[in-house]
Design a protein around this motif. Sequence first.
Motif, PDB file in Angstrom:
ATOM      1  N   UNK A  27       0.808  -1.222   0.000  1.00 55.43           N
ATOM      2  CA  UNK A  27       0.000   0.000   0.000  1.00 55.43           C
ATOM      3  C   UNK A  27       0.839   1.268   0.000  1.00 55.43           C
ATOM      4  N   UNK A  28       2.137   1.150  -0.324  1.00 53.69           N
ATOM      5  CA  UNK A  28       3.011   2.318  -0.269  1.00 53.69           C
ATOM      6  C   UNK A  28       3.488   2.775  -1.642  1.00 53.69           C
ATOM      7  N   UNK A  29       3.647   1.853  -2.578  1.00 54.36           N
ATOM      8  CA  UNK A  29       4.251   2.187  -3.861  1.00 54.36           C
ATOM      9  C   UNK A  29       3.945   1.104  -4.888  1.00 54.36           C
ATOM     10  N   UNK A  30       4.025   1.478  -6.161  1.00 56.02           N
ATOM     11  CA  UNK A  30       3.954   0.488  -7.232  1.00 56.02           C
ATOM     12  C   UNK A  30       5.301  -0.209  -7.421  1.00 56.02           C
ATOM     13  N   UNK A  31       6.355   0.387  -6.891  1.00 54.34           N
ATOM     14  CA  UNK A  31       7.697  -0.199  -6.978  1.00 54.34           C
ATOM     15  C   UNK A  31       7.656  -1.590  -6.351  1.00 54.34           C
ATOM     16  N   UNK A  32       8.312  -2.561  -6.995  1.00 54.54           N
ATOM     17  CA  UNK A  32       8.275  -3.921  -6.472  1.00 54.54           C
ATOM     18  C   UNK A  32       9.601  -4.382  -5.896  1.00 54.54           C
ATOM     19  N   UNK A  33      10.641  -3.575  -6.080  1.00 56.81           N
ATOM     20  CA  UNK A  33      11.939  -3.889  -5.484  1.00 56.81           C
ATOM     21  C   UNK A  33      12.676  -2.574  -5.232  1.00 56.81           C
ATOM     22  N   UNK A 108      13.023  26.446  -4.048  1.00 56.36           N
ATOM     23  CA  UNK A 108      12.068  26.972  -5.025  1.00 56.36           C
ATOM     24  C   UNK A 108      11.130  25.920  -5.626  1.00 56.36           C
ATOM     25  N   UNK A 109      10.740  24.969  -4.825  1.00 54.51           N
ATOM     26  CA  UNK A 109       9.684  24.037  -5.237  1.00 54.51           C
ATOM     27  C   UNK A 109       8.366  24.665  -4.802  1.00 54.51           C
ATOM     28  N   UNK A 110       7.504  24.947  -5.771  1.00 55.89           N
ATOM     29  CA  UNK A 110       6.259  25.633  -5.449  1.00 55.89           C
ATOM     30  C   UNK A 110       5.071  24.695  -5.322  1.00 55.89           C
ATOM     31  N   UNK A 111       5.174  23.486  -5.870  1.00 52.75           N
ATOM     32  CA  UNK A 111       4.074  22.533  -5.719  1.00 52.75           C
ATOM     33  C   UNK A 111       4.637  21.156  -5.395  1.00 52.75           C
ATOM     34  N   UNK A 112       4.112  20.583  -4.334  1.00 53.20           N
ATOM     35  CA  UNK A 112       4.421  19.198  -3.984  1.00 53.20           C
ATOM     36  C   UNK A 112       3.188  18.369  -4.294  1.00 53.20           C
ATOM     37  N   UNK A 113       3.403  17.201  -4.847  1.00 47.81           N
ATOM     38  CA  UNK A 113       2.273  16.312  -5.100  1.00 47.81           C
ATOM     39  C   UNK A 113       2.570  14.934  -4.520  1.00 47.81           C
ATOM     40  N   UNK A 114       1.506  14.212  -4.246  1.00 48.55           N
ATOM     41  CA  UNK A 114       1.621  12.857  -3.718  1.00 48.55           C
ATOM     42  C   UNK A 114       0.542  12.000  -4.348  1.00 48.55           C
ATOM     43  N   UNK A 115       0.891  10.796  -4.730  1.00 46.28           N
ATOM     44  CA  UNK A 115      -0.058   9.804  -5.204  1.00 46.28           C
ATOM     45  C   UNK A 115      -0.100   8.692  -4.168  1.00 46.28           C
ATOM     46  N   UNK A 116      -1.232   8.545  -3.488  1.00 47.51           N
ATOM     47  CA  UNK A 116      -1.325   7.631  -2.354  1.00 47.51           C
ATOM     48  C   UNK A 116      -2.452   6.629  -2.590  1.00 47.51           C
ATOM     49  N   UNK A 117      -2.167   5.362  -2.310  1.00 48.02           N
ATOM     50  CA  UNK A 117      -3.211   4.347  -2.410  1.00 48.02           C
ATOM     51  C   UNK A 117      -4.326   4.682  -1.416  1.00 48.02           C
ATOM     52  N   UNK A 118      -5.594   4.547  -1.816  1.00 41.93           N
ATOM     53  CA  UNK A 118      -6.698   4.885  -0.905  1.00 41.93           C
ATOM     54  C   UNK A 118      -6.676   4.066   0.389  1.00 41.93           C
ATOM     55  N   UNK A 119      -6.103   2.878   0.337  1.00 39.39           N
ATOM     56  CA  UNK A 119      -6.025   2.017   1.518  1.00 39.39           C
ATOM     57  C   UNK A 119      -5.024   2.544   2.556  1.00 39.39           C
ATOM     58  N   UNK A 120      -4.136   3.430   2.145  1.00 37.67           N
ATOM     59  CA  UNK A 120      -3.113   3.967   3.038  1.00 37.67           C
ATOM     60  C   UNK A 120      -3.677   5.197   3.766  1.00 37.67           C
ATOM     61  N   UNK A 121      -4.639   4.940   4.638  1.00 40.57           N
ATOM     62  CA  UNK A 121      -5.373   6.013   5.310  1.00 40.57           C
ATOM     63  C   UNK A 121      -4.474   6.891   6.175  1.00 40.57           C
ATOM     64  N   UNK A 142      -2.351   2.019 -12.244  1.00 42.08           N
ATOM     65  CA  UNK A 142      -1.242   1.082 -12.374  1.00 42.08           C
ATOM     66  C   UNK A 142      -1.611  -0.282 -11.838  1.00 42.08           C
ATOM     67  N   UNK A 143      -0.836  -1.251 -12.264  1.00 39.94           N
ATOM     68  CA  UNK A 143      -1.081  -2.636 -11.862  1.00 39.94           C
ATOM     69  C   UNK A 143      -0.007  -3.068 -10.873  1.00 39.94           C
ATOM     70  N   UNK A 144      -0.436  -3.699  -9.796  1.00 43.44           N
ATOM     71  CA  UNK A 144       0.472  -4.205  -8.777  1.00 43.44           C
ATOM     72  C   UNK A 144       0.053  -5.629  -8.429  1.00 43.44           C
ATOM     73  N   UNK A 145       0.948  -6.561  -8.677  1.00 46.26           N
ATOM     74  CA  UNK A 145       0.694  -7.988  -8.402  1.00 46.26           C
ATOM     75  C   UNK A 145      -0.598  -8.467  -9.066  1.00 46.26           C
ATOM     76  N   UNK A 146      -0.799  -8.035 -10.301  1.00 46.57           N
ATOM     77  CA  UNK A 146      -1.951  -8.492 -11.080  1.00 46.57           C
ATOM     78  C   UNK A 146      -3.257  -7.788 -10.766  1.00 46.57           C
ATOM     79  N   UNK A 147      -3.221  -6.768  -9.915  1.00 47.03           N
ATOM     80  CA  UNK A 147      -4.433  -6.033  -9.540  1.00 47.03           C
ATOM     81  C   UNK A 147      -4.268  -4.575  -9.948  1.00 47.03           C
ATOM     82  N   UNK A 148      -5.256  -4.046 -10.675  1.00 46.43           N
ATOM     83  CA  UNK A 148      -5.238  -2.636 -11.046  1.00 46.43           C
ATOM     84  C   UNK A 148      -5.611  -1.815  -9.828  1.00 46.43           C
ATOM     85  N   UNK A 149      -4.804  -0.779  -9.552  1.00 42.47           N
ATOM     86  CA  UNK A 149      -4.974   0.005  -8.332  1.00 42.47           C
ATOM     87  C   UNK A 149      -5.246   1.467  -8.657  1.00 42.47           C
TER      88      UNK A 149
END
Length: 163
Positions: A27-33, A108-121, A142-149
């Motif tokens: 629930x933290x990332x699409x990265x697998x390793x 001088x970073x004016x916008x920070x963004x985050x993409x978070x899985x909804x399960x990661x409350x 994206x797909x993670x372990x065969x499941x679209x998230x």
Amino acid sequence: MISIKPMTVVHWPQVSAIYLEGIRTGHATFQQSVPEWNEWDASHLQHSRLVAVEEKTVAGWAALTPVSGRCVYAGVAEISIYVGEQHRGKKIGARLLNALITESERNNIWTLQAGIFPENERSLQLHTKNGFRVIGRRERIGELHGVWRDTILLERRSNVAGK
């Protein structure tokens, strides 16, 4: 006592172990390793890399990735924040996030963004409590372990940088 310090290659073994814990939650990332240091280093901004250290142990880390190579988006970055399993519940995430916001604005970073899985409350709560707003839901992004998230897209616009 927790201290926030700039991340260096010396921290990488502990940082990568915390990253792997996050990967294993599913629930933290699409990265697998966990990538090798050189790959990770090349893909992240050279500034705004932080570790939370308790005694000599890295308890968590935070860093920024550019969202685009186009110069018009030079002040927009995606946030990564990870806290080790044994250190959760100590407000380390909030300390890292606030320090990262400050450091990003200094650079001088004016916008920070985050993409978070909804399960990661907990991560969603951390970000919204610290000035991020929900922009929307990216369905089946994206797909993670065969499941679209889905991911929830959040952003924080600086009141200091990019004025």
